[in-house]
Scaffold this active site. Structure first.
Site, mmCIF file in Angstrom:
data_model
loop_
_atom_site.group_PDB
_atom_site.id
_atom_site.type_symbol
_atom_site.label_atom_id
_atom_site.label_comp_id
_atom_site.label_asym_id
_atom_site.label_seq_id
_atom_site.Cartn_x
_atom_site.Cartn_y
_atom_site.Cartn_z
ATOM 1 C CE1 TYR A 194 -5.460 -1.697 -1.149
ATOM 2 C CE2 TYR A 194 -3.857 -1.340 -2.891
ATOM 3 C CZ TYR A 194 -4.278 -1.139 -1.591
ATOM 4 O OH TYR A 194 -3.515 -0.373 -0.739
ATOM 5 C CG ASP B 246 2.215 -5.604 2.784
ATOM 6 O OD1 ASP B 246 3.425 -5.799 2.982
ATOM 7 O OD2 ASP B 246 1.659 -4.502 2.962
ATOM 8 C CG ASN C 229 -0.250 -0.142 2.517
ATOM 9 O OD1 ASN C 229 0.548 0.719 2.891
ATOM 10 N ND2 ASN C 229 -0.504 -1.239 3.210
HETATM 11 N N1 AR6 Z 1 1.646 -15.806 -2.479
HETATM 12 C C1 AR6 Z 1 1.103 -15.466 -3.677
HETATM 13 N N2 AR6 Z 1 -0.071 -14.823 -3.799
HETATM 14 C C2 AR6 Z 1 -0.737 -14.516 -2.660
HETATM 15 C C3 AR6 Z 1 -0.233 -14.818 -1.366
HETATM 16 C C4 AR6 Z 1 1.016 -15.485 -1.300
HETATM 17 N N3 AR6 Z 1 1.579 -15.826 -0.136
HETATM 18 N N4 AR6 Z 1 -1.124 -14.345 -0.444
HETATM 19 C C5 AR6 Z 1 -2.148 -13.779 -1.127
HETATM 20 N N5 AR6 Z 1 -1.924 -13.885 -2.456
HETATM 21 P P1 AR6 Z 1 -3.451 -8.840 -1.875
HETATM 22 P P2 AR6 Z 1 -3.815 -6.249 -3.242
HETATM 23 C C6 AR6 Z 1 -2.734 -13.396 -3.600
HETATM 24 O O1 AR6 Z 1 -4.702 -8.618 -1.083
HETATM 25 O O2 AR6 Z 1 -5.135 -6.644 -3.781
HETATM 26 C C7 AR6 Z 1 -2.518 -5.598 1.781
HETATM 27 O O3 AR6 Z 1 -3.181 -5.361 2.978
HETATM 28 C C8 AR6 Z 1 -4.165 -13.047 -3.340
HETATM 29 O O4 AR6 Z 1 -4.967 -14.218 -3.352
HETATM 30 O O5 AR6 Z 1 -2.257 -9.347 -1.172
HETATM 31 O O6 AR6 Z 1 -2.844 -5.563 -4.151
HETATM 32 C C9 AR6 Z 1 -1.531 -4.497 1.436
HETATM 33 O O7 AR6 Z 1 -0.901 -3.967 2.570
HETATM 34 C C10 AR6 Z 1 -4.468 -12.125 -4.508
HETATM 35 O O8 AR6 Z 1 -4.722 -12.911 -5.665
HETATM 36 O O9 AR6 Z 1 -2.976 -7.476 -2.618
HETATM 37 C C11 AR6 Z 1 -2.391 -3.482 0.745
HETATM 38 O O10 AR6 Z 1 -3.018 -2.637 1.695
HETATM 39 C C12 AR6 Z 1 -3.156 -11.405 -4.752
HETATM 40 O O11 AR6 Z 1 -2.167 -12.163 -4.051
HETATM 41 C C13 AR6 Z 1 -3.429 -4.324 0.041
HETATM 42 O O12 AR6 Z 1 -3.476 -5.565 0.735
HETATM 43 C C14 AR6 Z 1 -3.119 -9.962 -4.259
HETATM 44 O O13 AR6 Z 1 -3.850 -9.828 -3.067
HETATM 45 C C15 AR6 Z 1 -3.051 -4.610 -1.391
HETATM 46 O O14 AR6 Z 1 -4.094 -5.315 -1.998
#
Ligand code: AR6
Length: 194
Positions: free
Chosen positions: A132, A41, A31
């Site tokens: 997001y 994250d 973020n």
């Molecule tokens: N390895 C690979 N992919 C993953 C993993 C992992 N260990 N964990 C989750 N995913 P997101 P965003 C996938 O929410 O939408 C955070 O709070 C997940 O299923 O991680 O960009 C940050 O601090 C999804 O398909 O990222 C920001 O505030 C993808 O990774 C916010 O979330 C992205 O999900 C960013 O949101």
């Protein structure tokens, strides 16, 4: 595993957990405040340990964070990767708020940092498609087009997308196919000796 050669770089799609990936850098879906969150994250910070938060705190103090569509690079602590590139994708607001440009920009900024640091392998998660809320089919197209259009010269060896679910992997596989049929000239193994 699904892969495709493009101008000397292999684009690879795998299903898995990005925190376990051996790569010069893994990309975090961060973020703009660079404060720890959930999803990728949270997983990266838990697995990497305090060194990542310390580095993010220094960047926050120096420049206030990382605007949406940009990226910063830090050490990777205990992770198998050498660096973490923290890229900030947009929050999905329906698609008419510049989301696609901002998402493409987050991928381009990450590749630019990788290139500037001489990195050879980079692993991306599906930025913006979790908390997001960016629809994954659309995000996959934007991600792959952005990466294909911004591959550094000289080429980095590998850009890997690490997708958490089978559904996400399938969406990225379709988007990779849409990039156009692979020509034999794209694969150095097939062109050897020509
Ligand atoms: N390895 C690979 N992919 C993953 C993993 C992992 N260990 N964990 C989750 N995913 P997101 P965003 C996938 O929410 O939408 C955070 O709070 C997940 O299923 O991680 O960009 C940050 O601090 C999804 O398909 O990222 C920001 O505030 C993808 O990774 C916010 O979330 C992205 O999900 C960013 O949101």
């Amino acid at each position: 595993m699904i892969e495709r050669w493009l101008r000397g770089t292999v684009l690879r799609l795998v299903q898995g957990d990005i925190t376990t990936q051996a790569a010069d850098a893994i990309v975090n879906a961060a973020n703009s405040a660079l404060v720890g969150g959930g999803g990728v994250d949270g997983a990266i910070r838990r697995a990497g340990g305090p060194e990542i938060e310390e580095a993010c705190a220094r960047i926050r103090a120096e420049r206030g964070g990382c605007p949406t569509g940009s990226a910063v690079i830090t050490a990777a602590g205990r992770l198998p990767a050498r660096y973490v590139i923290h890229a900030v994708g947009p929050v999905w607001r329906g698609g008419a708020a510049g989301e696609a440009d901002l998402l493409a920009s987050a991928y381009r900024a990450s590749l630019e940092l990788a290139s500037r640091h001489g990195l050879r392998t980079v692993a991306f998660p599906s930025i913006s498609t979790g908390v997001y809320g960016y629809p994954v089919e659309q995000a996959a197209r934007v991600a792959l087009r952005a990466v294909a259009g911004a591959l550094p010269r000289p080429p980095i060896e590998e850009v890997r997308f690490v997708l958490f679910s089978r559904t996400d992997l399938d969406a990225y596989a379709r988007a990779l196919q849409e990039l156009g049929a692979p020509g034999a000239e794209e694969n150095p193994d097939q062109t050897a000796g020509r």
